[in-house]
Design an enzyme around this catalytic site. Structure first.
Site, PDB file in Angstrom:
ATOM      1  N   GLN A 150      33.663  20.974 -31.648  1.00  0.00           N
ATOM      2  CA  GLN A 150      33.319  20.746 -33.059  1.00  0.00           C
ATOM      3  C   GLN A 150      34.546  20.778 -33.983  1.00  0.00           C
ATOM      4  O   GLN A 150      34.677  19.975 -34.896  1.00  0.00           O
ATOM      5  CB  GLN A 150      32.302  21.799 -33.510  1.00  0.00           C
ATOM      6  N   HIS A 208      31.397  11.984 -31.147  1.00  0.00           N
ATOM      7  CA  HIS A 208      31.217  11.839 -32.593  1.00  0.00           C
ATOM      8  C   HIS A 208      32.423  11.022 -33.064  1.00  0.00           C
ATOM      9  O   HIS A 208      33.532  11.556 -33.149  1.00  0.00           O
ATOM     10  CB  HIS A 208      31.243  13.201 -33.288  1.00  0.00           C
ATOM     11  N   GLU A 211      32.833   9.435 -37.894  1.00  0.00           N
ATOM     12  CA  GLU A 211      31.750   9.850 -38.797  1.00  0.00           C
ATOM     13  C   GLU A 211      32.386  10.172 -40.148  1.00  0.00           C
ATOM     14  O   GLU A 211      32.568  11.326 -40.532  1.00  0.00           O
ATOM     15  CB  GLU A 211      30.993  11.070 -38.250  1.00  0.00           C
ATOM     16  N   TRP A 313      23.580  21.043 -41.787  1.00  0.00           N
ATOM     17  CA  TRP A 313      23.832  19.663 -42.204  1.00  0.00           C
ATOM     18  C   TRP A 313      22.607  18.964 -42.769  1.00  0.00           C
ATOM     19  O   TRP A 313      22.716  17.945 -43.434  1.00  0.00           O
ATOM     20  CB  TRP A 313      24.363  18.846 -41.010  1.00  0.00           C
TER      21      TRP A 313
HETATM   22 FE   FE2 Z   1      26.126  15.116 -34.428  1.00  0.00          FE
END
Ligand code: FE2
Length: 422
Positions: A150, A208, A211, A313
């Site tokens: 992350q 990801h 984004e 989120w």
């Molecule tokens: Fe995600």
């Protein structure tokens, strides 16, 4: 003799058929006369293969408001909030929240989920928790775990090492987040590194990727190159790809064929991207959804992902993939009847293809997993997002509910209307 017979349902392609089940497999599909230990009458109802979610964050789900809400509504504040929460959440809390979410999912006919698991902290409690959840729900719900750095592969001292540890512990898929590395160069380097790791270990790869609203974020180009270099093809998926929304059209005309050539798939997450992206815009305000129809026109498999439910989120969500497809349909303007029907296929067959699920579908020999919806067609299911009347997973009825057959009997209504309501 069948163990379970689903009678008279309408399949997504419009055919009306009975589905006979023995053990955990579909034994026959068609006009079936054989006896069954148990019968589900699906006359007039839509019978679909189960919903599939190829992009979720189960380590964070149902944590909305912990330690506080995301006031700016941005991706970056969400990441910062999660950074605090993951340090105080215990394995037991994460397991409990995830299992609760899995119950919601099953009740909605969602029977396979790919979840990204944060591998940033050295304690790897999220990985431990999600491995436990995967083991516990395996009899009725298939989970794929993505080792997801992350905070970036290189942005923390132990980011790369912890991702490898998580793969060794049993995560199934290699993750990545190039737009969150310190520089474009390090983002590109992370992609080369991660593609090698996926290829060497024979794993799938789900990133990801881009984004961001930055039209110059070009990591999907590098990703496609690495997918081609290592021959990963459909084992690789680019999640989000939102920068493509803002890119120059000329550049996109070069990029899309490269993505198609690589064979990789794409997973936009419309509920999340419509709320997170464009937060720095005044007006016009960008939608932040990648170019779905344009990718599909080139044969690139595109699914719809849920991404978040009640977490740092996203403050809403129900585990209903029809909600996801409904939002995607609107934001991508997929309003032609064929496009609407495709939106249903995206949250069933296409998502199953993206996750590489074996034996998925409503054919003899497939796993006996299906959902009976209180709707006549896939498009009607999108319009109504109706009750799931029955959910069968691997041959077992795992959820059911009564049909809501409320009738209105109002005085003074025109005769024609009253007849229809009765
Ligand atoms: Fe995600």
């Amino acid at each position: 003799m069948f163990d379970l017979l689903v009678k008279g349902g309408t399949l997504p392609d419009g055919t009306v058929a009975d589905i006979g089940i023995r053990g955990d497999r579909i034994a026959a599909v068609g006009k079936l006369e054989a006896e069954a230990a148990r019968v589900i009458d699906a006359t007039g109802d839509l019978v679909s293969p189960p919903f599939v979610d190829p992009h979720f964050h189960m380590d964070a789900t149902l944590s909305y408001g912990l330690p506080r809400v995301n006031a700016s509504g941005t991706l970056l504040e969400g990441i910062a909030l999660w950074g605090e929460l993951r340090e105080i959440a215990t394995v037991e809390e994460m397991v409990e929240r995830a299992l609760r979410y899995c119950d919601w999912a099953v009740s909605m006919g969602l029977l396979a989920i790919r979840t990204h698991v944060d591998t940033t902290p050295d304690h790897l409690r999220g990985v431990e928790a999600m491995l436990e959840v995967k083991r516990r729900v395996a009899p009725y719900l298939d989970l794929q775990l993505v080792a997801f750095p992350q905070d970036g592969l290189y942005r923390t001292k132990t980011g790369r090492q912890n991702l490898l540890r998580a793969l060794d512990m049993g995560c199934d898929v290699v993750g990545g987040i190039p737009h969150f590395e310190r520089t474009m160069e390090e983002g590109a380097e992370s992609l080369r590194d991660l593609a090698r790791i996926a290829a060497e270990r024979g794993l799938m790869w789900d990133v990801h990727c881009d984004e961001t609203d930055d039209p110059m974020s070009r990591h999907v180009e590098t990703m496609a190159r690495e997918v081609t270099r290592h021959g990963l093809g459909g084992r690789a998926a680019g999640s989000h790809l939102t920068s493509m929304h803002s890119m120059d059209n000329y550049y996109v005309s070069k990029l899309l064929p490269l993505i198609a050539e690589s064979g990789m798939t794409a997973i936009p997450n419309p509920l999340i991207n419509i709320t997170l992206q464009g937060r720095h815009d005044s007006y016009p305000k960008r939608r932040g959804l990648t170019r779905v129809k344009e990718m599909q026109a080139l044969g690139i498999p595109v699914g719809w992902g849920q991404d978040c439910v009640l977490d740092p989120w996203y403050s809403l969500g129900t585990a209903d993939m029809l909600d996801v497809a409904f939002m995607g349909l609107h934001v991508a303007q997929m309003t032609h009847p064929l496009e609407m029907a495709r939106c249903f296929t995206m949250v069933t067959e296409t998502n199953a293809q993206i996750m590489g699920l074996p034996d998925y579908g409503l054919h003899p020999g497939c796993l006996a997993s299906l959902v009976v919806l209180d709707a006549g067609t896939p498009v009607e299911a999108l319009r109504l997002r109706p009750d799931r009347l029955a959910v069968v997973s691997k041959g077992r009825l795992v959820a059911s509910r009564q049909r809501n057959d409320a009738r209105m009997r109002l005085a003074g209504r025109p005769e024609t209307l009253r007849r229809r309501l009765n």
